[in-house]
Design an enzyme around this catalytic site. Structure first.
Site, mmCIF file in Angstrom:
data_model
loop_
_atom_site.group_PDB
_atom_site.id
_atom_site.type_symbol
_atom_site.label_atom_id
_atom_site.label_comp_id
_atom_site.label_asym_id
_atom_site.label_seq_id
_atom_site.Cartn_x
_atom_site.Cartn_y
_atom_site.Cartn_z
ATOM 1 N N CYS A 4 3.059 7.079 17.644
ATOM 2 C CA CYS A 4 2.195 8.050 18.332
ATOM 3 C C CYS A 4 0.780 8.043 17.758
ATOM 4 O O CYS A 4 -0.200 8.035 18.509
ATOM 5 C CB CYS A 4 2.810 9.441 18.232
ATOM 6 S SG CYS A 4 3.363 9.870 16.569
ATOM 7 N N HIS A 54 -0.397 16.118 16.175
ATOM 8 C CA HIS A 54 -1.215 15.577 15.082
ATOM 9 C C HIS A 54 -2.686 15.837 15.426
ATOM 10 O O HIS A 54 -3.041 15.957 16.604
ATOM 11 C CB HIS A 54 -1.058 14.062 14.961
ATOM 12 C CG HIS A 54 0.342 13.574 14.771
ATOM 13 N ND1 HIS A 54 1.111 13.885 13.678
ATOM 14 C CD2 HIS A 54 1.107 12.747 15.525
ATOM 15 C CE1 HIS A 54 2.289 13.282 13.765
ATOM 16 N NE2 HIS A 54 2.316 12.581 14.886
#
Ligand code: NAD
Length: 335
Positions: free
Chosen positions: A141, A221
């Site tokens: 990711c 994130h």
């Protein structure tokens, strides 16, 4: 049109999302999913009509819980054109022999090493490299999020040097085992982190170094990106370039945190509230003393999903042009 037969080995956070995204496409379909445990996800997979396969030794425990088992993982692999391996990191590597024996193409995820597949993939950066390949790895990711912005910036302005701080969610929202719940953890402590070299498996030669910390959050994130560019440009030039990227979404309008981005995903009616695009605060795009800075947030559970669809299309040579595959995937998923 005969649809490409896709099997999902490992039906967790990533696997269930890839399955649903594949089913939205016209040129591919799910012929089975493999699950090791008869939990709620298995029941829902069955309700969705996905044939459920499992390990030979687990057939009995699945059936005991009322799951109709279509066969073993080996049976599923035999029936597929391409397997998307979404088993936990470092488990996927143990399945390579199975795929080789069956002569089936396979895609692994970012939890596996580059060397396993020999081709690390991001649709925007290197779609053509995966054309006709038997084995491909869709990068993690964070690496996906970095490639989506570094690749166009490198093509347009030349990236002389990239320095990135990754503030990572410590666990996925459904994960009750990982933490921290009340600390900030440099992870890894040894610098720079592995994320920079991972970007280089997709964009070779780029000068990128990364540091990473884990935070007590499950949502997304967040990256602080700092770049030196070869060619002179303004913040506005960068904003215009990023605005053209279909998997980059600008956020503002009162969105000041990852929490509000996740709320936006729900308000947009996205399945599971997913946010498939990099979320860049366009207000943060700044040129300061000749260097570029900006913030982006990455939804770890979902940004790699459209990339898996594009990887299938490239490996099966359903589409030779990356831009067209991206457009097709986006249109069907609603990106
Ligand atoms: P997960 O733990 O949510 O799901 C893995 C699934 O595989 C589970 O359903 C588990 O029961 C099943 N499984 C375990 N062993 C198996 C086996 N031997 N055979 C078949 N199935 C088995 O994991 P995930 O988060 O979906 O991660 C999968 C891969 O995707 C990893 O490589 C990971 O690094 C990568 N990835 C994860 C994220 C994320 O944030 N979750 C993001 C990008 C990439």
């Amino acid at each position: 049109m005969t649809k490409v037969k896709v099997a999902i080995n490992g039906y967790g956070t990533i696997g269930k999302r890839v399955a649903d995204a594949v089913m939205l496409q016209d040129d591919m379909e799910i012929i089975g999913i493999a699950k090791t445990r008869p939990n709620f996800e298995t029941v829902i997979a069955q309700e969705k009509g996905y044939p459920v396969y499992t390990l030979a030794e687990r057939v009995g425990s699945m059936e005991k819980e009322g799951i109709e088992v279509a066969g073993t993982v080996e049976d599923m692999v035999e029936a597929a054109d391409v397997v998307v391996d979404c088993t936990p990191g470092k488990v996927g590597v143990t399945n390579k022999e199975l795929y080789e024996k069956a002569g089936v193409k396979a895609i692994w995820q970012g939890g596996e090493a580059h060397e396993l597949a020999g081709c690390s993939f991001n649709a925007e950066a290197n779609y053509e490299e995966a054309l006709g390949k038997d084995f491909v790895r869709v990068v993690s990711c964070n690496t996906t999020g970095l490639c989506r912005v570094l690749s166009p910036l490198d093509n347009e302005f030349g990236v002389k040097k990239a320095r990135v701080t990754l503030m990572r969610r410590s666990a996925d929202p459904n994960d009750i085992k990982n933490g921290p719940i009340n600390a900030i953890v440099p992870n890894p402590i040894k610098l720079p982190s592995h994320h920079g070299p991972d970007v280089k498996t997709v964009i070779p030669g780029i000068d990128v170094a990364t540091t990473a910390v884990k935070l007590p959050t499950t949502l997304m994130h967040l990256h602080t990106i700092n770049l030196e560019l070869e060619r002179e440009c303004t913040a506005e030039d960068v904003e215009n370039l990023l605005a053209e990227q279909s998997r980059v979404r600008f956020v503002g309008q009162g969105i000041t945190s990852t929490a509000e981005i996740m709320e936006l995903g729900k308000d947009l009616g996205r399945p599971r509230g997913d946010m498939w695009e990099n979320c860049v605060w366009n207000e943060s795009i700044t040129m300061y003393e000749g260097e570029l800075y900006f913030f982006q947030a990455i939804h770890q559970e979902s940004d790699v999903i459209p990339e898996n669809v594009d990887a299938i299309r490239a490996m099966m040579e359903l589409e030779s042009d990356g831009k067209r595959s991206i457009a097709e995937t986006n249109a069907k998923m609603g990106i």
